[in-house]
Design a protein around this motif. Structure first.
Motif, PDB file in Angstrom:
ATOM      1  N   THR A  77       0.818  -1.438   0.001  1.00 44.78           N
ATOM      2  CA  THR A  77       0.016  -0.141   0.147  1.00 44.78           C
ATOM      3  C   THR A  77       0.756   1.207  -0.005  1.00 44.78           C
ATOM      4  OG1 THR A  77      -0.354  -0.207   2.378  1.00 44.78           O
ATOM      5  CG2 THR A  77      -1.916  -1.140   1.195  1.00 44.78           C
ATOM      6  N   ASP A  78       2.006   1.107   0.658  1.00 38.07           N
ATOM      7  CA  ASP A  78       2.861   2.501   0.828  1.00 38.07           C
ATOM      8  C   ASP A  78       3.873   3.017  -0.369  1.00 38.07           C
ATOM      9  OD1 ASP A  78       1.341   2.077   3.339  1.00 38.07           O
ATOM     10  OD2 ASP A  78       3.248   2.417   4.695  1.00 38.07           O
ATOM     11  N   LEU A  79       4.278   1.831  -0.744  1.00 34.84           N
ATOM     12  CA  LEU A  79       5.343   2.208  -1.806  1.00 34.84           C
ATOM     13  C   LEU A  79       4.987   3.053  -3.141  1.00 34.84           C
ATOM     14  CD1 LEU A  79       8.400   1.329  -2.137  1.00 34.84           C
ATOM     15  CD2 LEU A  79       7.760  -0.302  -3.810  1.00 34.84           C
ATOM     16  N   TYR A  80       3.860   2.694  -3.471  1.00 41.14           N
ATOM     17  CA  TYR A  80       3.242   3.481  -4.686  1.00 41.14           C
ATOM     18  C   TYR A  80       2.639   5.006  -4.215  1.00 41.14           C
ATOM     19  CZ  TYR A  80      -1.610   2.397  -5.110  1.00 41.14           C
ATOM     20  OH  TYR A  80      -3.041   2.071  -5.114  1.00 41.14           O
ATOM     21  N   LEU A  81       2.207   5.180  -2.997  1.00 42.47           N
ATOM     22  CA  LEU A  81       1.592   6.020  -2.764  1.00 42.47           C
ATOM     23  C   LEU A  81       2.182   7.621  -3.286  1.00 42.47           C
ATOM     24  CD1 LEU A  81       0.773   5.889   1.232  1.00 42.47           C
ATOM     25  CD2 LEU A  81      -0.677   5.545  -0.883  1.00 42.47           C
ATOM     26  N   PRO A  82       3.366   7.869  -3.248  1.00 44.64           N
ATOM     27  CA  PRO A  82       4.099   9.011  -3.843  1.00 44.64           C
ATOM     28  C   PRO A  82       3.651   8.919  -5.277  1.00 44.64           C
ATOM     29  CG  PRO A  82       5.727   8.248  -2.297  1.00 44.64           C
ATOM     30  CD  PRO A  82       4.555   7.206  -2.679  1.00 44.64           C
ATOM     31  N   VAL A 110       9.603  -0.414  10.114  1.00 47.66           N
ATOM     32  CA  VAL A 110      10.899   0.227   9.528  1.00 47.66           C
ATOM     33  C   VAL A 110      10.511  -0.093   7.967  1.00 47.66           C
ATOM     34  CG1 VAL A 110      13.119  -0.515   9.067  1.00 47.66           C
ATOM     35  CG2 VAL A 110      12.453  -0.420  11.284  1.00 47.66           C
ATOM     36  N   ILE A 111       9.521  -1.162   7.446  1.00 48.63           N
ATOM     37  CA  ILE A 111       9.487  -1.136   6.284  1.00 48.63           C
ATOM     38  C   ILE A 111       8.298  -0.241   5.865  1.00 48.63           C
ATOM     39  CG2 ILE A 111       7.782  -2.933   4.538  1.00 48.63           C
ATOM     40  CD1 ILE A 111       8.889  -5.370   6.092  1.00 48.63           C
ATOM     41  N   ALA A 112       7.287   0.007   6.814  1.00 47.13           N
ATOM     42  CA  ALA A 112       6.383   1.199   6.625  1.00 47.13           C
ATOM     43  C   ALA A 112       7.365   2.599   6.370  1.00 47.13           C
ATOM     44  CB  ALA A 112       5.258   1.391   7.605  1.00 47.13           C
ATOM     45  N   LEU A 113       8.318   2.942   7.104  1.00 47.12           N
ATOM     46  CA  LEU A 113       9.088   4.045   7.250  1.00 47.12           C
ATOM     47  C   LEU A 113       9.861   4.016   5.735  1.00 47.12           C
ATOM     48  CD1 LEU A 113      11.469   4.954  10.156  1.00 47.12           C
ATOM     49  CD2 LEU A 113      12.415   5.112   7.677  1.00 47.12           C
ATOM     50  N   LEU A 114      10.374   2.879   5.471  1.00 49.36           N
ATOM     51  CA  LEU A 114      11.137   3.091   4.002  1.00 49.36           C
ATOM     52  C   LEU A 114      10.266   3.046   2.891  1.00 49.36           C
ATOM     53  CD1 LEU A 114      14.175   0.471   5.150  1.00 49.36           C
ATOM     54  CD2 LEU A 114      14.088   3.357   5.243  1.00 49.36           C
ATOM     55  N   SER A 115       9.167   2.599   2.861  1.00 48.37           N
ATOM     56  CA  SER A 115       8.522   2.441   1.547  1.00 48.37           C
ATOM     57  C   SER A 115       8.054   3.405   0.951  1.00 48.37           C
ATOM     58  CB  SER A 115       7.331   1.311   2.087  1.00 48.37           C
ATOM     59  OG  SER A 115       7.354  -0.033   2.206  1.00 48.37           O
ATOM     60  N   PRO A 116       7.429   4.505   1.551  1.00 47.34           N
ATOM     61  CA  PRO A 116       7.075   5.776   0.959  1.00 47.34           C
ATOM     62  C   PRO A 116       8.350   6.507   0.488  1.00 47.34           C
ATOM     63  CG  PRO A 116       6.544   5.879   3.284  1.00 47.34           C
ATOM     64  CD  PRO A 116       6.976   4.577   2.937  1.00 47.34           C
ATOM     65  N   LEU A 117       9.531   6.431   1.294  1.00 48.32           N
ATOM     66  CA  LEU A 117      10.601   7.279   0.823  1.00 48.32           C
ATOM     67  C   LEU A 117      11.320   6.719  -0.356  1.00 48.32           C
ATOM     68  CD1 LEU A 117      12.581   9.518   1.747  1.00 48.32           C
ATOM     69  CD2 LEU A 117      13.779   7.802   3.067  1.00 48.32           C
ATOM     70  N   ALA A 118      11.489   5.276  -0.281  1.00 44.18           N
ATOM     71  CA  ALA A 118      12.015   4.799  -1.535  1.00 44.18           C
ATOM     72  C   ALA A 118      11.049   4.744  -2.842  1.00 44.18           C
ATOM     73  CB  ALA A 118      12.051   3.179  -1.188  1.00 44.18           C
ATOM     74  N   GLY A 119       9.597   4.665  -2.316  1.00 46.70           N
ATOM     75  CA  GLY A 119       8.660   5.000  -3.485  1.00 46.70           C
ATOM     76  C   GLY A 119       8.747   6.383  -4.027  1.00 46.70           C
ATOM     77  N   GLY A 120       8.798   7.174  -3.248  1.00 45.95           N
ATOM     78  CA  GLY A 120       9.410   8.825  -3.853  1.00 45.95           C
ATOM     79  C   GLY A 120      10.319   8.887  -4.798  1.00 45.95           C
ATOM     80  N   LEU A 121      11.543   8.210  -4.369  1.00 45.12           N
ATOM     81  CA  LEU A 121      12.709   8.429  -5.085  1.00 45.12           C
ATOM     82  C   LEU A 121      12.499   7.550  -6.366  1.00 45.12           C
ATOM     83  CD1 LEU A 121      15.153   7.637  -2.167  1.00 45.12           C
ATOM     84  CD2 LEU A 121      14.974   9.808  -3.629  1.00 45.12           C
ATOM     85  N   ILE A 122      12.067   6.578  -6.193  1.00 46.36           N
ATOM     86  CA  ILE A 122      11.869   5.374  -7.489  1.00 46.36           C
ATOM     87  C   ILE A 122      10.964   6.059  -8.674  1.00 46.36           C
ATOM     88  CG2 ILE A 122      10.752   3.349  -8.343  1.00 46.36           C
ATOM     89  CD1 ILE A 122      11.761   1.967  -5.685  1.00 46.36           C
ATOM     90  N   ALA A 123       9.649   6.627  -7.990  1.00 49.56           N
ATOM     91  CA  ALA A 123       8.894   7.272  -8.810  1.00 49.56           C
ATOM     92  C   ALA A 123       9.511   8.523  -9.504  1.00 49.56           C
ATOM     93  CB  ALA A 123       7.545   7.562  -8.201  1.00 49.56           C
ATOM     94  N   LEU A 162      -0.874  21.289  -0.713  1.00 48.13           N
ATOM     95  CA  LEU A 162       0.147  21.971   0.012  1.00 48.13           C
ATOM     96  C   LEU A 162       1.463  21.818  -0.594  1.00 48.13           C
ATOM     97  CD1 LEU A 162      -0.768  20.191   3.335  1.00 48.13           C
ATOM     98  CD2 LEU A 162      -1.275  22.444   2.342  1.00 48.13           C
ATOM     99  N   GLY A 163       1.688  21.405  -2.089  1.00 51.66           N
ATOM    100  CA  GLY A 163       3.069  21.500  -2.916  1.00 51.66           C
ATOM    101  C   GLY A 163       3.996  20.918  -2.141  1.00 51.66           C
ATOM    102  N   GLY A 167       9.626  14.578  -0.883  1.00 52.01           N
ATOM    103  CA  GLY A 167       9.285  15.308   0.319  1.00 52.01           C
ATOM    104  C   GLY A 167       8.232  14.803   1.055  1.00 52.01           C
ATOM    105  N   TYR A 168       7.124  14.123  -0.010  1.00 52.01           N
ATOM    106  CA  TYR A 168       6.087  13.439   0.843  1.00 52.01           C
ATOM    107  C   TYR A 168       6.886  12.366   1.290  1.00 52.01           C
ATOM    108  CZ  TYR A 168       2.223  10.296   0.857  1.00 52.01           C
ATOM    109  OH  TYR A 168       1.053   9.469   1.102  1.00 52.01           O
ATOM    110  N   GLY A 169       7.470  11.465   0.646  1.00 50.37           N
ATOM    111  CA  GLY A 169       7.998  10.291   0.960  1.00 50.37           C
ATOM    112  C   GLY A 169       8.552  10.178   2.302  1.00 50.37           C
ATOM    113  N   ALA A 170       9.283  11.492   2.316  1.00 54.86           N
ATOM    114  CA  ALA A 170       9.954  11.635   3.700  1.00 54.86           C
ATOM    115  C   ALA A 170       9.044  11.968   4.974  1.00 54.86           C
ATOM    116  CB  ALA A 170      11.032  13.002   3.665  1.00 54.86           C
TER     117      ALA A 170
END
Length: 406
Positions: free
Chosen positions: A21-26, A140-153, A239-240, A245-248
């Protein structure tokens, strides 16, 4: 299996849910534009996954009680890896939704199996402590998933973000094949027969302790899903905030969740299950109600929303280990069935949120803030009433008879 092996397997098996659910949110706003999809169809990539996940748990749990955890886990994880690859290659929103449905069905085997393994090996209070350790890793997975997802996307697009899920599924499949030793105490040949299954469901649902803990878990996950379904659009589009940044921000939310699981472990040793949840409810209430009041007063900036979101995540880190262990605690012979019903209620709550978010998102912060406020208040109400009255697993044993015979 060594305790560390059990915890590691639980982290992977439960972690498949937040990474899915989290990795592709960004990437959601990008995905919406590239596939030319409307907001309801885009939200369906989340809500269809969740309802498939919820319904499939009703089947996966009894199957695991009948055939054992291992075969159900192996088949489910293989199907998950295949579905994730299909999702990554989807040419249209319709194809993506279809593959996400299959992902949800396959994911049910992993998560239901993990909850059943917990009850196979541990009594409720010890199980809550083990679950809190596993959920620390899951955090930790939930922490890293959106951050990694933002970078990958940002650098490789949404297809690449979804391709990572196939690799995670394959790695989890390998871990189960190599490390997991069957834990089911006794296979129930009647677990999947319709009449005994219906009676088992009725026994579980009639137990007041199950209703208290499953209700708490469902509300906690519903509140989390408000964040999952709405935060990317609010932070990025309203909010722009950048995708990275959203992943962070979501990584910070995951860190707050990890802290909540640590607090949960310490409180469990000192205070027990019910008192731990009673204290954790203050975090949920403060986070949800605080965000709603900020939106109502026109003060909802990034910093304020994020602070309230982290408070809610702290509470979630307390409630989920306790809720999931408490729901299966009274049912050592029907752990799969109890886990599947609890999981179904959680996903039903999330599905309702997803459908509502598809129509409620209006270019403001209000749907996110008010939704979290409602769930924060509801969690506190259940934690302070039903859980305190009925939530001691040993206080009300399940009806005698173990597995129901035809």
């Amino acid at each position: 299996m060594r305790p560390a092996t059990v915890v590691g397997l639980l982290v992977l098996l439960l972690g498949i849910q937040p990474i899915t659910t989290d990795l592709y949110l960004p990437a959601l706003p990008m995905l919406q534009r590239e596939l030319g999809a409307g907001m309801p169809a885009t939200q369906l990539t989340l809500s269809a996954l969740i309802i498939a996940f919820g319904l499939a748990q009703l089947v996966a749990g009894p199957l695991a009680d009948r055939h054992g955890r291992r075969p159900v886990l192996l088949v489910g994880l293989a199907a998950y890896a295949l579905a994730s690859l299909g999702a990554a290659l989807s040419p249209s929103i319709e194809a993506l939704v279809a593959w996400r449905v299959l992902q949800g069905v396959a994911m049910a085997a992993s998560v239901t199996g993990a909850r059943s393994i917990l009850r196979d090996l541990y009594e409720p209070r010890e199980g809550a402590q083990v679950m809190s350790r596993a959920m620390g890793g899951l955090g930790v997975i939930a922490l890293l998933s959106p951050l990694a997802g933002g970078l990958i996307a940002q650098h490789a697009g949404w297809h690449a973000a979804l391709a990572v899920l196939a690799a995670f599924g394959a790695a989890t499949l390998a871990a189960v094949a190599l490390c997991y030793v069957e834990t089911v105490p006794r296979r129930d040949p009647c677990a999947t027969r319709l009449a005994p299954l219906a009676r088992n469901w009725a026994i579980v649902l009639a137990h007041p302790g199950f209703r208290a803990w499953a209700g708490l878990s469902a509300l906690a996950y519903g509140g989390l899903f408000v964040v999952l379904a709405g935060s990317s659009f609010v932070y990025i589009e309203v909010l722009g905030v950048s995708r990275i940044g959203y992943g962070a921000l979501m990584a910070g939310n995951g860190l707050a969740y990890v802290v909540g699981t640590v607090v949960c472990r310490r409180w469990l040793v000192r205070h027990g299950l019910r008192a731990t949840v009673r204290r954790g409810a203050w975090f949920s209430l403060a986070g949800g109600l605080g965000m709603a009041l900020l939106a109502l007063g026109g003060l909802a900036g990034v910093a304020g929303l994020f602070a309230c979101q982290c408070l809610f995540a702290l509470g979630h880190g307390v409630h989920q280990p306790c809720g999931q262990a408490g729901a299966v605690g009274p049912f050592p012979e029907k752990a799969g069935t109890a886990a599947s019903l609890s999981g179904f209620l959680m996903m039903l709550s999330a599905f309702g949120v997803g459908l509502w978010m598809g129509t409620a998102l209006d270019g403001t912060v209000r749907p996110l803030a008010y939704g979290l406020g409602v769930f924060g208040c509801a969690i506190a109400l259940v934690a302070w009433t039903l859980v305190q009255r009925d939530g001691e697993p040993a206080a009300r044993p399940a009806p005698a008879g173990g597995a129901v015979s035809p």
